[in-house]
Design a protein around this motif. Structure first.
Motif, PDB file in Angstrom:
ATOM      1  N   MET A   1       0.824  -1.216   0.000  1.00 20.51           N
ATOM      2  CA  MET A   1       0.000   0.000   0.000  1.00 20.51           C
ATOM      3  C   MET A   1       0.860   1.269   0.000  1.00 20.51           C
ATOM      4  SD  MET A   1      -3.066  -1.040  -0.280  1.00 20.51           S
ATOM      5  CE  MET A   1      -3.749   0.609  -0.281  1.00 20.51           C
ATOM      6  N   LEU A   2       1.932   1.275   0.774  1.00 18.83           N
ATOM      7  CA  LEU A   2       2.727   2.509   0.892  1.00 18.83           C
ATOM      8  C   LEU A   2       3.658   2.720  -0.302  1.00 18.83           C
ATOM      9  CD1 LEU A   2       3.674   2.828   4.681  1.00 18.83           C
ATOM     10  CD2 LEU A   2       1.647   3.619   3.478  1.00 18.83           C
ATOM     11  N   THR A   3       4.217   1.651  -0.836  1.00 19.03           N
ATOM     12  CA  THR A   3       5.144   1.827  -1.967  1.00 19.03           C
ATOM     13  C   THR A   3       4.406   1.864  -3.299  1.00 19.03           C
ATOM     14  OG1 THR A   3       5.499  -0.542  -2.387  1.00 19.03           O
ATOM     15  CG2 THR A   3       6.937   0.513  -0.741  1.00 19.03           C
ATOM     16  N   GLY A   4       3.238   1.220  -3.369  1.00 26.87           N
ATOM     17  CA  GLY A   4       2.522   1.137  -4.646  1.00 26.87           C
ATOM     18  C   GLY A   4       3.217   0.227  -5.641  1.00 26.87           C
ATOM     19  N   GLU A   5       4.232  -0.510  -5.206  1.00 33.78           N
ATOM     20  CA  GLU A   5       4.956  -1.388  -6.129  1.00 33.78           C
ATOM     21  C   GLU A   5       4.128  -2.624  -6.455  1.00 33.78           C
ATOM     22  OE1 GLU A   5       9.578  -0.300  -5.017  1.00 33.78           O
ATOM     23  OE2 GLU A   5       8.774  -2.218  -4.361  1.00 33.78           O
ATOM     24  N   THR A   6       4.378  -3.162  -7.648  1.00 33.96           N
ATOM     25  CA  THR A   6       3.655  -4.372  -8.049  1.00 33.96           C
ATOM     26  C   THR A   6       4.436  -5.616  -7.638  1.00 33.96           C
ATOM     27  OG1 THR A   6       4.729  -4.348 -10.219  1.00 33.96           O
ATOM     28  CG2 THR A   6       2.578  -3.280 -10.041  1.00 33.96           C
ATOM     29  N   ILE A   7       3.715  -6.729  -7.553  1.00 35.30           N
ATOM     30  CA  ILE A   7       4.367  -8.025  -7.399  1.00 35.30           C
ATOM     31  C   ILE A   7       3.926  -8.897  -8.576  1.00 35.30           C
ATOM     32  CG2 ILE A   7       4.523  -7.875  -4.883  1.00 35.30           C
ATOM     33  CD1 ILE A   7       2.184  -9.821  -4.715  1.00 35.30           C
ATOM     34  N   SER A   8       4.680  -9.936  -8.831  1.00 32.84           N
ATOM     35  CA  SER A   8       4.356 -10.809  -9.968  1.00 32.84           C
ATOM     36  C   SER A   8       3.220 -11.761  -9.591  1.00 32.84           C
ATOM     37  CB  SER A   8       5.578 -11.625 -10.372  1.00 32.84           C
ATOM     38  OG  SER A   8       5.870 -12.574  -9.354  1.00 32.84           O
ATOM     39  N   GLY A   9       2.586 -12.320 -10.603  1.00 35.27           N
ATOM     40  CA  GLY A   9       1.567 -13.339 -10.359  1.00 35.27           C
ATOM     41  C   GLY A   9       2.148 -14.516  -9.584  1.00 35.27           C
ATOM     42  N   GLU A  10       3.378 -14.848  -9.906  1.00 31.27           N
ATOM     43  CA  GLU A  10       4.020 -15.982  -9.232  1.00 31.27           C
ATOM     44  C   GLU A  10       4.171 -15.700  -7.729  1.00 31.27           C
ATOM     45  OE1 GLU A  10       7.930 -16.857 -10.742  1.00 31.27           O
ATOM     46  OE2 GLU A  10       7.743 -18.946 -10.090  1.00 31.27           O
ATOM     47  N   GLU A  11       4.691 -14.513  -7.386  1.00 31.96           N
ATOM     48  CA  GLU A  11       4.832 -14.181  -5.962  1.00 31.96           C
ATOM     49  C   GLU A  11       3.460 -14.093  -5.299  1.00 31.96           C
ATOM     50  OE1 GLU A  11       6.968 -10.554  -4.963  1.00 31.96           O
ATOM     51  OE2 GLU A  11       6.524 -10.816  -2.834  1.00 31.96           O
ATOM     52  N   ALA A  12       2.482 -13.534  -6.039  1.00 29.99           N
ATOM     53  CA  ALA A  12       1.133 -13.400  -5.474  1.00 29.99           C
ATOM     54  C   ALA A  12       0.566 -14.768  -5.092  1.00 29.99           C
ATOM     55  CB  ALA A  12       0.224 -12.694  -6.476  1.00 29.99           C
ATOM     56  N   ALA A  13       0.835 -15.779  -5.909  1.00 33.54           N
ATOM     57  CA  ALA A  13       0.351 -17.129  -5.570  1.00 33.54           C
ATOM     58  C   ALA A  13       1.100 -17.673  -4.359  1.00 33.54           C
ATOM     59  CB  ALA A  13       0.514 -18.055  -6.774  1.00 33.54           C
ATOM     60  N   GLU A  14       2.403 -17.393  -4.292  1.00 35.52           N
ATOM     61  CA  GLU A  14       3.195 -17.905  -3.158  1.00 35.52           C
ATOM     62  C   GLU A  14       2.720 -17.340  -1.833  1.00 35.52           C
ATOM     63  OE1 GLU A  14       7.184 -16.869  -4.261  1.00 35.52           O
ATOM     64  OE2 GLU A  14       7.300 -18.477  -5.758  1.00 35.52           O
ATOM     65  N   ILE A  15       2.287 -16.071  -1.819  1.00 35.51           N
ATOM     66  CA  ILE A  15       1.882 -15.466  -0.545  1.00 35.51           C
ATOM     67  C   ILE A  15       0.361 -15.528  -0.328  1.00 35.51           C
ATOM     68  CG2 ILE A  15       3.903 -13.951  -0.495  1.00 35.51           C
ATOM     69  CD1 ILE A  15       2.180 -11.633  -1.367  1.00 35.51           C
ATOM     70  N   GLY A  16      -0.356 -16.169  -1.240  1.00 38.08           N
ATOM     71  CA  GLY A  16      -1.800 -16.356  -1.028  1.00 38.08           C
ATOM     72  C   GLY A  16      -2.665 -15.200  -1.471  1.00 38.08           C
ATOM     73  N   LEU A  17      -2.118 -14.345  -2.319  1.00 38.66           N
ATOM     74  CA  LEU A  17      -2.894 -13.203  -2.810  1.00 38.66           C
ATOM     75  C   LEU A  17      -3.758 -13.592  -4.001  1.00 38.66           C
ATOM     76  CD1 LEU A  17      -3.533 -10.246  -2.624  1.00 38.66           C
ATOM     77  CD2 LEU A  17      -1.433  -9.732  -3.824  1.00 38.66           C
ATOM     78  N   VAL A  18      -3.290 -14.512  -4.805  1.00 37.30           N
ATOM     79  CA  VAL A  18      -4.140 -15.133  -5.828  1.00 37.30           C
ATOM     80  C   VAL A  18      -4.182 -16.628  -5.530  1.00 37.30           C
ATOM     81  CG1 VAL A  18      -3.610 -13.401  -7.591  1.00 37.30           C
ATOM     82  CG2 VAL A  18      -2.281 -15.510  -7.520  1.00 37.30           C
ATOM     83  N   ALA A  19      -5.210 -17.282  -6.083  1.00 36.45           N
ATOM     84  CA  ALA A  19      -5.387 -18.702  -5.770  1.00 36.45           C
ATOM     85  C   ALA A  19      -4.389 -19.572  -6.519  1.00 36.45           C
ATOM     86  CB  ALA A  19      -6.819 -19.126  -6.106  1.00 36.45           C
ATOM     87  N   ARG A  20      -4.094 -19.185  -7.754  1.00 37.43           N
ATOM     88  CA  ARG A  20      -3.216 -20.001  -8.606  1.00 37.43           C
ATOM     89  C   ARG A  20      -2.457 -19.086  -9.548  1.00 37.43           C
ATOM     90  NH1 ARG A  20      -6.773 -25.050  -9.892  1.00 37.43           N
ATOM     91  NH2 ARG A  20      -8.104 -25.006  -8.066  1.00 37.43           N
ATOM     92  N   ALA A  21      -1.265 -19.519  -9.947  1.00 39.67           N
ATOM     93  CA  ALA A  21      -0.535 -18.823 -11.011  1.00 39.67           C
ATOM     94  C   ALA A  21       0.026 -19.871 -11.953  1.00 39.67           C
ATOM     95  CB  ALA A  21       0.589 -17.968 -10.441  1.00 39.67           C
ATOM     96  N   VAL A  22      -0.136 -19.612 -13.228  1.00 35.35           N
ATOM     97  CA  VAL A  22       0.365 -20.536 -14.260  1.00 35.35           C
ATOM     98  C   VAL A  22       1.013 -19.690 -15.352  1.00 35.35           C
ATOM     99  CG1 VAL A  22      -1.397 -22.311 -13.846  1.00 35.35           C
ATOM    100  CG2 VAL A  22      -1.845 -20.496 -15.498  1.00 35.35           C
ATOM    101  N   PRO A  23       1.900 -20.291 -16.154  1.00 31.26           N
ATOM    102  CA  PRO A  23       2.466 -19.521 -17.276  1.00 31.26           C
ATOM    103  C   PRO A  23       1.346 -18.992 -18.167  1.00 31.26           C
ATOM    104  CG  PRO A  23       3.623 -21.608 -17.005  1.00 31.26           C
ATOM    105  CD  PRO A  23       2.442 -21.655 -16.081  1.00 31.26           C
ATOM    106  N   GLU A  24       1.593 -17.836 -18.718  1.00 34.88           N
ATOM    107  CA  GLU A  24       0.591 -17.180 -19.577  1.00 34.88           C
ATOM    108  C   GLU A  24      -0.002 -18.144 -20.620  1.00 34.88           C
ATOM    109  OE1 GLU A  24       0.099 -13.397 -20.404  1.00 34.88           O
ATOM    110  OE2 GLU A  24      -1.504 -14.320 -21.568  1.00 34.88           O
ATOM    111  N   SER A  25       0.863 -18.987 -21.187  1.00 40.58           N
ATOM    112  CA  SER A  25       0.399 -19.894 -22.251  1.00 40.58           C
ATOM    113  C   SER A  25      -0.623 -20.908 -21.729  1.00 40.58           C
ATOM    114  CB  SER A  25       1.592 -20.634 -22.871  1.00 40.58           C
ATOM    115  OG  SER A  25       2.273 -21.355 -21.853  1.00 40.58           O
ATOM    116  N   ALA A  26      -0.643 -21.126 -20.417  1.00 46.97           N
ATOM    117  CA  ALA A  26      -1.557 -22.117 -19.841  1.00 46.97           C
ATOM    118  C   ALA A  26      -2.753 -21.468 -19.139  1.00 46.97           C
ATOM    119  CB  ALA A  26      -0.799 -22.997 -18.837  1.00 46.97           C
ATOM    120  N   LEU A  27      -2.835 -20.124 -19.220  1.00 46.54           N
ATOM    121  CA  LEU A  27      -3.838 -19.404 -18.418  1.00 46.54           C
ATOM    122  C   LEU A  27      -5.275 -19.745 -18.832  1.00 46.54           C
ATOM    123  CD1 LEU A  27      -4.192 -17.335 -16.150  1.00 46.54           C
ATOM    124  CD2 LEU A  27      -4.006 -15.523 -17.854  1.00 46.54           C
TER     125      LEU A  27
END
Ligand code: COA
Length: 254
Positions: A157-183
């Motif tokens: 929230m304070l930095t406004g920086e983005t994280i990758s889909g892969e990191e988001a899945a690792e920390i539980g922010l998204v349910a799953r992450a897969v390579p774009e070709s498999a999305l």
């Protein structure tokens, strides 16, 4: 003109943001149209699951900031309409999936957070850059806090920086992450699985999971037990689900 398309095929309703040249930034007429449509899905038996997706290389870069200037920097029309959309999604009684590639920022990030099963490309870029626009965003923090904890929430929230889909899945922010070709295949697979479930059970589980998310484990168990026993006594799904399993066939939800 609204920048969104809708279709319902085999129980899957797809809401497709269609403004790729603006990274699918959502303007007010488009947002109102999506909200109306999501509300209408609640009692539409043809809809078993809703997928929110987009054309082009970005999921959604947020609210249309050009409109902000046109409306003399009033914030409330924008936040009120997001609120209406998120409420409609949470009270839909049917599962929602986000298909997230490229950027999910600002309101697009919040839109993703309010789906039940966000599925991201590993190289997607997710975050809340509104701090850099001088905005105190009030949608993301409670969603983030319960999913990724205080430290990471404050950082994002304070930095406004983005994280990758892969990191988001690792920390539980998204349910799953897969390579774009498999999305697409992964989103379709999850959606089809959900279509095969009892709509009554989906509704009770979705409502029950969110209603109990902030309860103590003991209170949550008791709340869900009441729903479970009532459903088993009064509705056909338990009998049909077990019989189908025993008879090695697909269930036919009455
Ligand atoms: N609202 C309106 N237009 C937007 C937009 C938004 N939230 N995000 C991107 N766009 C438009 C850009 O103005 C540009 O339009 P143009 O080609 O007519 O000039 C187009 O989308 C492509 O964006 P551009 O900035 O050229 O792409 P980029 O790859 O250089 O940068 C971002 C991508 C996402 C980093 C950048 O567009 C950005 O920071 N957008 C704002 C994100 C944001 O703050 N969202 C929260 C809004 S509340």
């Amino acid at each position: 003109m609204v920048n969104v398309g809708f279709e319902i095929v085999d129980g899957i309703a797809r809401v497709t943001l269609q403004r790729p040249e603006k990274l699918n930034a959502v303007d007010l007429p488009t947002k109102l149209e999506i909200t109306d449509r999501i509300r209408s899905y609640r009692d539409n038996d043809d809809v078993r699951v809703v997928v929110i997706q987009s054309e082009g290389d970005a999921f959604c870069a947020g609210g249309d900031i050009e409109e902000v200037r046109e409306r003399d920097f009033a914030l409330q029309p924008f936040t009120d309409t997001w609120e209406d959309l998120f409420e409609a999604m949470m009270h839909l009684g049917k599962p929602t999936i986000a298909r997230v590639d490229g950027y999910a920022l600002g309101g697009g990030f919040d839109l993703m957070l309010h789906t039940d099963i966000p599925v991201a490309a590993t190289d997607a870029q997710l975050g809340q850059p509104e701090v850099g626009l001088g905005i105190v965003n009030h949608f993301s923090p409670p969603m983030l806090m319960s999913r990724i904890g205080l430290t990471k929430t404050v950082d994002m929230m304070l930095t406004g920086e983005t994280i990758s889909g892969e990191e988001a899945a690792e920390i539980g922010l998204v349910a799953r992450a897969v390579p774009e070709s498999a999305l697409d295949a992964e989103v379709d697979r999850v959606a089809e699985r959900l279509v095969g479930m009892s709509p009554r059970v989906m509704r009770k589980l979705k409502d029950g999971l969110y209603a109990t998310a902030e309860m103590s484990p003991r209170a949550a168990r008791s709340y869900l037990e009441t729903i479970a026993l009532d459903a088993a006594r009064n509705e056909p799904d338990y009998r049909e689900g077990v019989l189908a399993q025993l008879e090695r066939r697909e269930p036919e939800w009455p």
